[in-house]
Write an enzyme that holds these catalytic residues in place. Structure first.
Site, PDB file in Angstrom:
ATOM      1  N   ASN A  55       0.654  -1.071  -0.056  1.00 54.09           N
ATOM      2  CA  ASN A  55      -0.026   0.000   0.119  1.00 54.09           C
ATOM      3  C   ASN A  55       0.957   1.233   0.018  1.00 54.09           C
ATOM      4  O   ASN A  55       1.884   1.000  -0.044  1.00 54.09           O
ATOM      5  CB  ASN A  55      -1.052   0.030   1.299  1.00 54.09           C
ATOM      6  CG  ASN A  55      -0.100  -0.146   2.661  1.00 54.09           C
ATOM      7  OD1 ASN A  55       0.623   0.823   2.827  1.00 54.09           O
ATOM      8  ND2 ASN A  55      -0.315  -0.999   3.331  1.00 54.09           N
ATOM      9  N   ALA A 106       1.310   1.465  11.603  1.00 57.44           N
ATOM     10  CA  ALA A 106       1.479   0.697  10.619  1.00 57.44           C
ATOM     11  C   ALA A 106       0.220   0.532   9.744  1.00 57.44           C
ATOM     12  O   ALA A 106      -0.719   0.452  10.218  1.00 57.44           O
ATOM     13  CB  ALA A 106       2.211  -0.809  10.786  1.00 57.44           C
TER      14      ALA A 106
HETATM   15  N1  CTP Z   1      -3.969  -2.768  12.117  1.00 61.18           N
HETATM   16  C1  CTP Z   1      -3.073  -3.902  12.601  1.00 61.18           C
HETATM   17  N2  CTP Z   1      -3.016  -5.032  11.884  1.00 61.18           N
HETATM   18  C2  CTP Z   1      -3.856  -5.430  11.213  1.00 61.18           C
HETATM   19  C3  CTP Z   1      -4.509  -4.384  10.429  1.00 61.18           C
HETATM   20  C4  CTP Z   1      -4.634  -3.167  11.101  1.00 61.18           C
HETATM   21  O1  CTP Z   1      -2.206  -3.737  13.742  1.00 61.18           O
HETATM   22  N3  CTP Z   1      -3.806  -6.573  10.389  1.00 61.18           N
HETATM   23  C5  CTP Z   1      -3.816  -1.785  13.011  1.00 61.18           C
HETATM   24  C6  CTP Z   1      -3.205  -0.297  12.078  1.00 61.18           C
HETATM   25  O2  CTP Z   1      -1.978  -0.145  12.474  1.00 61.18           O
HETATM   26  C7  CTP Z   1      -4.285   0.757  12.789  1.00 61.18           C
HETATM   27  C8  CTP Z   1      -5.273  -0.116  13.094  1.00 61.18           C
HETATM   28  O3  CTP Z   1      -5.390  -1.294  13.075  1.00 61.18           O
HETATM   29  O4  CTP Z   1      -3.477   1.202  13.877  1.00 61.18           O
HETATM   30  C9  CTP Z   1      -6.519   0.297  11.778  1.00 61.18           C
HETATM   31  O5  CTP Z   1      -6.065  -0.017  10.665  1.00 61.18           O
HETATM   32  P1  CTP Z   1      -7.079  -0.003   9.408  1.00 61.18           P
HETATM   33  O6  CTP Z   1      -6.332  -0.479   8.367  1.00 61.18           O
HETATM   34  O7  CTP Z   1      -7.531   1.480   9.335  1.00 61.18           O
HETATM   35  O8  CTP Z   1      -8.144  -1.039   9.845  1.00 61.18           O
HETATM   36  P2  CTP Z   1      -8.740  -2.330   9.386  1.00 61.18           P
HETATM   37  O9  CTP Z   1      -9.051  -3.344  10.674  1.00 61.18           O
HETATM   38  O10 CTP Z   1      -7.924  -2.619   8.351  1.00 61.18           O
HETATM   39  O11 CTP Z   1      -9.919  -1.756   8.824  1.00 61.18           O
HETATM   40  P3  CTP Z   1     -10.723  -1.536   7.340  1.00 61.18           P
HETATM   41  O12 CTP Z   1     -11.639  -2.395   6.989  1.00 61.18           O
HETATM   42  O13 CTP Z   1     -10.993  -0.080   7.256  1.00 61.18           O
HETATM   43  O14 CTP Z   1      -9.261  -1.373   6.728  1.00 61.18           O
END
Ligand code: CTP
Length: 400
Positions: free
Chosen positions: A209, A273
């Site tokens: 990403n 991250a």
């Molecule tokens: N995060 C994490 N591990 C993952 C996914 C996300 O630690 N596998 C953490 C990111 O570092 C951030 C938070 O969760 O602090 C939110 O990440 P985001 O990508 O916005 O959330 P998602 O759970 O992926 O939700 P979305 O469906 O909106 O992508």
């Protein structure tokens, strides 16, 4: 307090130069010592006499002034300080520092120094937003320069927007934090995750990403500056190691989780991250080849572990304060509020990363801090400043 700390104040030529006088006064009032260099343009706005009156010292103006060189050479001047503060940092001064120019007393002292440098920009909004200034800003941040401001508001030139000098009392606070005068997080341990993750499809292709890692790196550095023993777990980025921080570089979400868990226990965890939510189920050691028939290989995905949720539910190993980020494109506050509950973390730092905002990969950020039942909106500011403010908020939460 700044007891005995030596500040070399470099005053650039802008209408905000008069505020540097108040800054000099405040530094001295908090026990610091100030020496000043006044640029040629700076002398159009404030006089050496008024600067010297407040610093109680000679004011340095001319690189080629033999008397001044004999008294205190420009190299000595820049080395004798604990911190160099450029205030106001004009677009021209920023360009000079970013490019390593040394054609006057100020730029030569800045190039000759081995001490930390802080700039406090102030300029017309269009000059601030110009691609060249933003390029210079990115270079300065990459070179380890601390940036304080600018803030948004109406300016002397009649325009409105980012470009105003941060108020002198806030600059002094930033100086104190930078010099470790307030080691609010001494004795605390912090883990920060940053950057993207790369999830291999085959040995040459991967899912990734647009995250640059800038915000997470800045947070790690800000926590370390407040005295926290900071461990940064970073996905692949183009950034150098932040100062004073232990760093473990990883590629995938699973490696990031393992490195993060290995860094426990900690008092603070900040998950900045942009972890890839999914990885390829088909990752292979051989490069996928076209077979000439036009058929595309199936790409099935499996969900990655959630590092933030795992840390939030780590039982006795759970850090006292767990902070997540929410990069959203719609209904930012609502989505972030729901995310805080879903992930079980204490705070969420939410931002709008829609394409027009320039936040993903850019140097500025506009964030909202979602805590238990409240949302606090911060003005747009450089990522380095978001980091400093967040680190201070974290320190306050842990000590109150
Ligand atoms: N995060 C994490 N591990 C993952 C996914 C996300 O630690 N596998 C953490 C990111 O570092 C951030 C938070 O969760 O602090 C939110 O990440 P985001 O990508 O916005 O959330 P998602 O759970 O992926 O939700 P979305 O469906 O909106 O992508």
């Amino acid at each position: 307090m700044l007891d005995g700390k030596r500040i070399l104040l470099i005053i650039g030529g802008g209408i905000a130069a008069y505020k540097s006088l108040e800054l000099a006064r405040l530094i001295r009032r908090r026990g610091g010592e100030v020496r000043a260099i006044l640029t040629k343009a700076g002398q159009e706005f404030v006089t050496p006499l008024s600067v010297g009156g407040l610093t109680h010292d000679k004011v340095y103006t001319d690189l080629f002034d033999l008397t001044a060189e004999a008294d205190m050479g420009h190299i000595q001047l820049s080395r004798d300080a604990d911190l160099l503060v450029v205030c106001p940092a004009t677009a021209d001064l920023m360009a000079k520092i970013a490019h390593g120019r040394a054609d006057d007393m100020a730029s030569t002292a800045l190039l000759a120094t081995d001490k930390p440098v802080m700039i406090v920009p102030a300029m017309n909004v269009r000059m601030w937003e110009h691609a060249a200034t933003q390029r210079n800003l990115a270079q300065l941040i990459a070179d380890g320069v601390s940036v304080v401001g600018p803030t948004e508001g109406s300016m002397a030139c009649g325009e409105f927007g980012p470009g105003r000098l941060v108020e002198p009392d806030e600059i002094v606070e930033a100086i104190e934090a930078k010099l470790g005068g307030t080691q609010l997080l001494a004795g605390r341990k912090a883990i920060v995750t940053a950057g993207p993750t790369h999830e291999p499809i085959d040995p040459v292709r991967y899912i990734a990403n647009r995250s640059s890692g800038k915000q997470g790196y800045a947070i790690a550095e800000a926590l370390a500056l407040l005295g926290a023993d900071t461990h940064l777990v970073s996905g692949p980025t183009a950034l150098g190691d932040p100062r004073g921080v232990k760093i473990t570089r990883v590629e995938t979400a699973r490696e990031m989780l393992a490195a993060t868990e290995a860094a426990l226990p900690a008092d603070i965890a900040i998950c900045a991250a942009a972890v890839a939510d999914w990885r390829a189920d088909t990752s292979t050691n051989s490069k996928l080849k076209k077979d000439g028939s036009g058929a595309v290989p199936p790409l099935s995905l499996v969900e990655n572990p959630d590092i933030l949720a795992t840390l939030s539910a780590a039982g006795p190993k759970r850090p006292q304060l767990v902070v997540g980020f929410a990069a959203e494109t719609d209904d930012v506050i609502d989505h972030a509020t729901a995310k805080r509950v879903r992930k079980g973390c204490d705070w969420i730092v939410a931002n709008d990363v829609s394409p027009g905002t320039g936040i993903m990969g850019g140097d500025n950020n506009t964030v909202h801090i979602i805590t238990d039942g409240a949302a606090e909106h911060w003005d747009p500011m450089p990522k380095a400043q978001v980091a400093t403010k967040l680190a201070e908020r974290v320190a306050l939460a842990l000590t109150s």
